[in-house]
Design an enzyme around this catalytic site. Structure first.
Site: not given
Ligand code: ARE
Ligand code: CA
Length: 474
Positions: A98, A149, A158, A188, A225
């Site tokens: 993504n 998206q 993105d 992811d 995911e």
């Molecule tokens: C970090 C910092 C942020 C900063 C960013 C960029 O914490 O403050 O802005 O870096 O500098 C993981 C961590 C994040 C981290 C990120 C990048 O959790 O804290 O950010 O890595 O280093 C949504 C998405 C879902 C996502 C979750 C976390 O839909 O895909 O958010 N999960 C995956 C992974 C994570 C990972 C990422 C994606 C990014 O599993 O581990 O983040 O690659 C509702 C919605 C969901 C939403 C959820 C939480 O339930 O329905 O869609 O999930 O709220 O917001």
């Molecule tokens: Ca996207």
């Protein structure tokens, strides 16, 4: 692409979160293979940004597709995949399609030494330039498909997966991993990409590598995911036919039930009866690396008694593609994995019982959990029969005539004759002990000719579960 390509009768995946490749290779040979685990989900393999204090989440911020991270380099990765496949344990890689990294002041240097200027969307290591990304915008309305998206998830640059160049780079990266012998991918943030673009990418991938023991024409296993609680525009249904989808409702509901917010008797209709995805499309888990860090219904290793009960139910009830979490100890969202003064990830160490000691939690090495992986293997192909409950939080059921599970989450004892559906004989409870040299080190249950046995789970017993199966018959 729903087939996980498990070997033999195996059917449980473990997520070895933040482990090093050399440690996973060793774990496949010494523990996972012998204990009948089917596969490992590994942390992201490609180069990432270096964040201050080295939080685990820096690995979700890619800089290039070079295979060098704190878990090891390409050679170590390839060696791990080969050694795990050799003992029948598959490798699934967590892949970031993504986005690239978020903002970083000035020039960032990644874990393979590659430079990038994320603020300018310049990633010469791939290479990607600004035109390969969607214009910057923030996700404020999670019901707006465009924002979800095409805007930036927590500020991560993105990628535009509709572009030929981006598609070709992503396919090349995934094909490289397939060449090295992986069995599939955790995708992811799949919800943040259009399903048409993902469909194009998945269907363009190579078949799995026959040199690693996969049959001809095997397609990579895909699990995506997608967090879907049922009230956003982008739903799990758009993705479920392309590959499996993480079933977050499972995780929340099982947490609710075993925390006592919902009587266990209701679990009789567990699965699609609870509005979950069809079994073969659902990747299921008690907790994952994200939601174990959030307060709320989800259970994690910090509530061990409830966690072991929930895991036993997860692995005994025939629903979903099961994944077990293996964590490191954390205090807050940013706690890094166990590391030394030079910020190198350290290897897990084990005590004489095989449990991890140095801040690796290793839930997969808890007897009550790996024994249920064995249970699930032993009962594979059987149906659920003989459901019993006390109208509250005591339940039991059979898996054909191969296995029996009982749980007591009431504050009083479970003590009565129950139908185990098993052939007559004496069985070891694989939760309180094991079958060793022909006898049980924990509880045992004698089953009579009618399949009944006396089941006792005291409310103050160490564990609230009792599990019997044909491979642990005295
Ligand atoms: C970090 C910092 C942020 C900063 C960013 C960029 O914490 O403050 O802005 O870096 O500098 C993981 C961590 C994040 C981290 C990120 C990048 O959790 O804290 O950010 O890595 O280093 C949504 C998405 C879902 C996502 C979750 C976390 O839909 O895909 O958010 N999960 C995956 C992974 C994570 C990972 C990422 C994606 C990014 O599993 O581990 O983040 O690659 C509702 C919605 C969901 C939403 C959820 C939480 O339930 O329905 O869609 O999930 O709220 O917001
Ligand atoms: Ca996207």
């Amino acid at each position: 692409q729903h087939n996980p390509h498990w070997w033999g009768n195996r059917n449980t995946i473990v997520h070895l979160f933040e482990w090093k490749w050399s440690d996973i290779a060793q774990e496949c040979e010494s523990f996972l293979g012998p204990r009948g685990f089917a596969g490992v989900q590994v942390s992201p393999v490609n180069e990432n940004i270096i964040a201050a204090g080295r939080p685990w989440w820096e690995r979700y911020q890619p800089i290039s597709y070079k295979l060098t991270t704190r878990s090891g380099n390409e050679e170590e990765f390839g060696d791990m995949v080969r050694r795990c496949n050799d003992v029948g344990v598959r490798i699934y890689v967590d892949v970031l399609l993504n986005h690239m990294s978020g903002d970083f002041d000035g020039v960032a240097v990644g874990t393979a030494g590659t430079e990038a200027e994320p603020r300018k969307k310049s990633f010469p290591g791939v290479p990607y330039t600004a035109q390969d990304f969607h214009p910057t915008c923030e996700i404020t309305d999670w019901s707006d498909r465009f924002q979800v998206q095409q805007c930036e998830l927590v500020g991560l640059k993105d990628l535009d997966q509709s572009s030929d160049w981006v598609r070709s780079k992503l396919i090349e990266f995934l094909d490289h991993l397939i060449e090295l012998g992986v069995a599939g991918f955790r995708v992811d943030a799949a919800k943040h990409m259009a399903s048409e673009d993902l469909e194009y990418i998945y269907s363009s991938l190579s078949n799995l590598n026959i040199d690693h023991g996969f049959p001809h024409n095997s397609r990579p296993f895909i699990f995506q995911e997608v967090i879907d609680h049922g009230h956003e525009t982008v739903s799990r249904d758009e993705y479920k036919d392309l590959g499996a989808v993480t079933e977050f409702r499972f995780s929340e509901e099982i947490g609710n039930a075993f925390r006592g917010n919902n009587a266990l008797k209701w679990l009789q209709s567990w699965g699609t009866g609870w509005g979950f995805l069809p079994s073969g499309q659902a990747l299921t888990f008690v907790d994952n690396h994200d939601n174990q860090r959030d307060a709320g219904a989800v259970l994690n290793y910090k509530s061990p008694r409830q966690y072991k009960m929930a895991t036993a139910f997860h692995l005994a009830y025939p629903y979903g593609i099961s994944r077990v979490m293996s964590s490191f100890a954390f205090d807050d969202h940013d706690t890094p994995p166990p590391q030394d003064a030079q910020e190198r990830i350290i290897s897990p160490e084990f005590d004489e019982d095989g449990a991890c000691v140095n801040d690796w939690i290793c839930e997969h090495r808890w007897r009550q959990i790996y024994a249920m992986v064995g249970f699930k293997n032993a009962v594979r192909t059987t149906e659920i029969t003989g459901w019993w409950d006390n109208g509250d939080n005591q339940i039991s059921f059979c898996r054909g005539n191969k296995g029996f599970l009982a749980i007591n989450n009431n504050l009083y004892d479970l003590s009565q004759d129950l139908n185990t559906c098993l052939p007559a004989g004496t069985y070891c409870d694989v939760i309180s002990g094991s079958l060793i040299d022909g006898s049980c080190t924990g509880k045992s249950v004698t089953v009579n000719d009618n399949g009944y046995g006396y089941i006792h789970i005291g409310s103050d017993d160490f564990d609230g579960v009792l599990a019997l199966h044909v491979d642990a018959k005295v």
